[in-house]
Motif scaffolding. Structure first.
Motif, short mmCIF file in Angstrom:
data_model
loop_
_atom_site.label_atom_id
_atom_site.label_comp_id
_atom_site.label_asym_id
_atom_site.label_seq_id
_atom_site.Cartn_x
_atom_site.Cartn_y
_atom_site.Cartn_z
N GLY A 14 -64.27 -5.49 57.34
CA GLY A 14 -65.57 -6.09 57.02
C GLY A 14 -65.53 -7.61 57.06
N GLU A 15 -66.62 -8.22 57.55
CA GLU A 15 -66.67 -9.68 57.65
C GLU A 15 -66.63 -10.34 56.28
OE1 GLU A 15 -70.01 -10.85 59.88
OE2 GLU A 15 -69.40 -9.85 61.74
N THR A 16 -67.33 -9.75 55.34
CA THR A 16 -67.33 -10.33 53.99
C THR A 16 -65.94 -10.35 53.41
OG1 THR A 16 -69.57 -9.47 53.65
CG2 THR A 16 -68.36 -10.17 51.69
N LEU A 17 -65.19 -9.28 53.60
CA LEU A 17 -63.81 -9.21 53.08
C LEU A 17 -62.97 -10.30 53.70
CD1 LEU A 17 -61.70 -6.00 52.60
CD2 LEU A 17 -60.74 -7.90 53.87
N LEU A 18 -62.98 -10.43 55.05
CA LEU A 18 -62.13 -11.41 55.73
C LEU A 18 -62.56 -12.84 55.39
CD1 LEU A 18 -61.80 -9.63 59.21
CD2 LEU A 18 -60.13 -9.70 57.34
N ASP A 19 -63.88 -13.08 55.27
CA ASP A 19 -64.34 -14.45 54.96
C ASP A 19 -63.86 -14.90 53.58
OD1 ASP A 19 -65.58 -14.60 57.37
OD2 ASP A 19 -67.58 -14.07 56.61
N GLU A 20 -63.96 -14.02 52.60
CA GLU A 20 -63.52 -14.42 51.25
C GLU A 20 -62.02 -14.61 51.19
OE1 GLU A 20 -64.93 -12.33 47.93
OE2 GLU A 20 -67.03 -12.34 48.55
N LEU A 21 -61.27 -13.78 51.91
CA LEU A 21 -59.80 -13.94 51.90
C LEU A 21 -59.40 -15.23 52.59
CD1 LEU A 21 -58.57 -10.29 52.64
CD2 LEU A 21 -58.69 -11.47 50.45
N LYS A 22 -60.10 -15.58 53.69
CA LYS A 22 -59.78 -16.84 54.37
C LYS A 22 -60.02 -18.04 53.45
CE LYS A 22 -60.76 -15.13 59.03
NZ LYS A 22 -61.66 -15.23 60.21
#
Length: 739
Positions: A135-143
């Motif tokens: 999911g984009e939300t998951l990867l964005d927050e981790l970045k």
């Protein structure tokens, strides 16, 4: 025993019975309702407080679980980075699953979200699971180097779950390489709910920020996907998100239609709400039980109070009726009956004290009779007349002294006081009884009466009896026979006059010698002319001039001797209107030779239009002479004596000021004492200021002396001025009055 005349309803025994029943019912009902009302309120607050505590405890456990899960992921991340072998990495993930009991799956994914490897608690990992970590939300927050808490999702069997992940970066922290995450089945959260809840009727459920039910102590509610957003606390959470703003009590209809008391708490990391709802019926069950117990208790109280009140009404009224019998016996003056009482309580003590009181009353009655006997002896033999008079001036009572002085007319209650004290049919012009009640009564009122062909002088004072009963005399009249006192005062004043004449004798002789010498010279010259001119006629004009000079000096000598006679003569007190400036002028002329001989400067400061006063002119002249003589004796040669006369506030003030030696502070308090003097022997009798004080006081004025040793003395006289209309009348005839 005389029977009580009290009606039955007003008797204490009947009233005690009625009041006891009312007291037992009404207060018990009021207290019971009051107690139930506030017990219900306290119970509502207590239930809400307990439920808040339960919700807070569960929220803290949930928060702690999420924190521990996050910390396990971070610890596992470091372990994986340090382990290059893939099998060892999977073993590390298995160990992590054991330490996170609510997690069922753990994976490691790259920077694109593709799962590189993972483990599952119950089955082998499948490749299609990779999509759930991309999911984009998951990867964005981790970045952004943030921890990721995914939204609640539901499996096909309606079991909710969520994802938790932490980022993995390169060693320098600049390159994002992926992350490590776990999948948590929220069905396992029910173990926490079972730990914090100890009430079977209580409903505890978890809901996300959208109001979806994700956990419940009855998990069938979750499987059925119940819409809990119809509950008040869920709506309050979604709108306000502050559980402290809930009303107290927070009572409402829950999503299942039951009336409940509900609260909620917030899990900070996920923003979930945890609600605790307790049915009102079970929450208020203790109040209902208490109400029925209280009702039964009140019935027992009423029954017991009724029985006790009957007993007490008979128990307490018996001694009271006995006390009434004793009081009637004492009130009728019968012999005191012996007191027989066995009770040792307050009523028994009261009856005993009543018996002691009657004994003391009998003893005090005897003492009062003795005091009355002594008081009668004092009043009848003290030499002062006493009379009680009413407001309309009628004599109500007199002591024997008044009856001895004024005769039996003073005993007639129809007699008016001014008829016997003044001998006139008209009320006294300045009668103090005619003033207002708050007006201070006059004192030292003097009257003259002819009794047994001899004039008697009486002084009487009037005192108000402030606590006199209605119909009783209102005033006490104290009468003194001051005939002998006035005679002695007149003798003392005459002696003081003669003493002053002795001091002024040389001055008068000198004043008379001057006109006599002139008369002698002119008479001898006239005789010589008659001898030398026997055969010729004398010049008529010359003889007339000689005779005129002789007559002028004869008049001067006559005036001097007349002043001397006026000052020295003994006369009765005669009140007249007096103009003080003229009295001052005459007094100064009497001592003019003494002033001249001692080279003393006499100055006067007299205010224009000084009001008249009322008094005896000869007596006030004596006061002026005494004060001027004292000032003359106190100063040395070429001293200064100043006399000031002015009006001030309804009074005429006279100041006699000298710059002499003054008076020692040790002697100031004795200057009015008779025969006290600081002058050498032969220069004073010590009666001057004492006489002045008596004269001024008799005229209704005051005299004060202020002195500073070594600097001088100021004597001040203050006499009441007459009214303006009286003064205007007297000014028309000023020449007919003294001065």
């Amino acid at each position: 025993m005389e029977r009580s005349r009290i009606p039955r309803f007003y008797r204490i025994k009947v009233r005690v019975l009625l009041i006891s029943i009312l007291i037992s019912i009404v207060p018990a009902l009021i207290i019971g309702m009051y107690f139930l009302y506030f017990t219900k309120q306290d119970l509502e607050k207590s239930v809400q407080t307990q439920n808040e505590s339960t919700a807070e405890r569960f929220a803290q456990k949930m928060e702690f679980f999420l924190f521990r899960t996050e910390e396990r992921l971070k610890t596992t991340r470091f372990s994986l980075l340090a382990t290059p072998v893939a099998e060892d990495r999977q073993a590390i993930l298995y160990r992590m699953l054991k330490k996170v009991p609510l997690a069922e799956e753990a994976v490691v994914f790259n920077h694109r979200g593709k799962v590189e490897y993972g483990v599952h608690r119950f089955q082998i990992m499948q490749e299609d699971r990779e999509e759930s970590w991309q999911g984009e939300t998951l990867l964005d927050e981790l970045k952004q180097k943030k921890e990721y808490y995914g939204p609640v999702q539901f499996q096909s069997n309606n079991i909710p779950y969520m994802q938790i992940a932490v980022p993995i970066f390169s060693e320098d922290g600049k390159t994002f390489r992926g992350g490590i995450g776990v999948k948590v089945r929220l069905q396992s959260v029910l173990t926490l709910l079972e730990e914090v809840s100890d009430k079977k009727e209580e409903a505890i459920f978890i809901f996300d920020s959208r109001g979806n039910l994700i956990g419940h102590n009855d998990f069938t509610e979750v499987l059925q996907r119940k819409q809990v957003n119809e509950s008040f606390v869920v709506r309050h959470f979604m709108r306000v998100s502050n559980p402290k703003l809930l009303p107290i009590p927070s009572q409402y209809a829950s999503y299942n239609g039951k009336e409940v008391l509900g609260v909620y708490a917030i899990v900070p990391r996920t923003g979930w709400g945890i609600a605790v709802e307790e049915p009102v019926e079970s929450a208020f069950a203790p109040v209902r039980t208490l109400f029925f117990k209280l009702l039964a208790f009140l019935l027992l109280i009423v029954l017991g109070a009724s029985v006790i009140s009957v007993f007490l009404s008979l128990f307490f009224t018996g001694p009271i009726e006995y006390l009434e019998k004793l009081a009637r016996s004492v009130g009728h003056g019968r012999s005191k009956e012996p007191i027989f009482i066995r009770r040792k309580d307050e009523l028994g003590h009261l009856i005993t004290v009543f018996g002691e009181m009657t004994e003391r009353l009998e003893s005090q009655g005897k003492k009062l009779l003795q005091e009355k006997e002594r008081l009668d002896a004092i009043v009848n033999n003290m030499g002062i007349g006493l009379a009680l008079i009413t407001r309309d001036c009628r004599i109500a009572w007199t002591n024997p002294i008044v009856r001895e002085w004024l005769g039996e007319a003073a005993t007639d209650k129809k007699t008016l006081c001014y008829q016997v004290l003044k001998g006139t049919p008209a009320i006294c012009r300045q009668c103090p009884l005619q003033g207002s009640e708050n007006e201070k009564l006059s004192a030292d009122i003097v009257t003259h009466l002819m009794l047994t062909n001899k004039e008697r002088i009486f002084r009487h004072n009037v005192y108000q009896l402030r606590y006199a009963a209605e119909g009783e005399p209102d005033y006490l009249l104290v009468i003194e026979d001051i005939t002998e006192q006035r005679r002695m005062e007149d003798i003392a004043m005459q002696a003081d006059k003669l003493s002053a004449l002795g001091l002024m004798a040389s001055g008068f002789a000198h004043e008379i010698n001057n006109p006599l010498a002139t008369i002698q010279v002119y008479a001898e010259d006239l005789v010589d002319q008659t001898h030398t001119q026997r055969e010729s006629l004398l010049d008529v004009e010359e003889v007339e001039r000689y005779l005129n000079v002789i007559c002028k000096h004869v008049d001067r000598a006559k005036e001097i001797t007349q002043k001397l006679l006026n000052f020295s003569r003994k006369s009765e007190w005669q009140e007249e209107y007096i103009y003080l400036p003229n009295i001052c002028k005459e007094s100064v002329s009497l001592l003019s030779h003494a002033f001249t001989k001692k080279q003393v400067m006499i100055s006067t400061s007299i205010e224009p239009n000084v009001p008249y006063i009322k008094g005896d002119a000869l007596q006030i002249t004596q006061v002026f002479v005494n004060l001027l003589q004292n000032a003359l004796d106190a100063i040395g040669e070429q001293g200064v004596i100043t006399v000031e006369i002015h009006a001030k506030g309804g009074y005429v003030q006279v100041h006699v000021i000298d710059n002499g030696i003054g008076i020692s502070p040790a002697y100031v308090g004795k200057i009015y004492d008779p025969f006290f003097t600081t002058k050498p022997v032969g220069q004073g009798t010590g009666l001057g200021l004492s006489i002045c004080y008596g004269i001024i006081t008799r005229m209704g004025g005051t005299i004060t002396v202020k002195s500073t040793e070594g600097q001088g003395t100021t004597a001040t006289i203050e006499l009441p001025a007459i009214r303006k209309e009286v003064q205007d009348e007297q000014e028309k005839y000023q020449g007919t009055y003294r001065g």
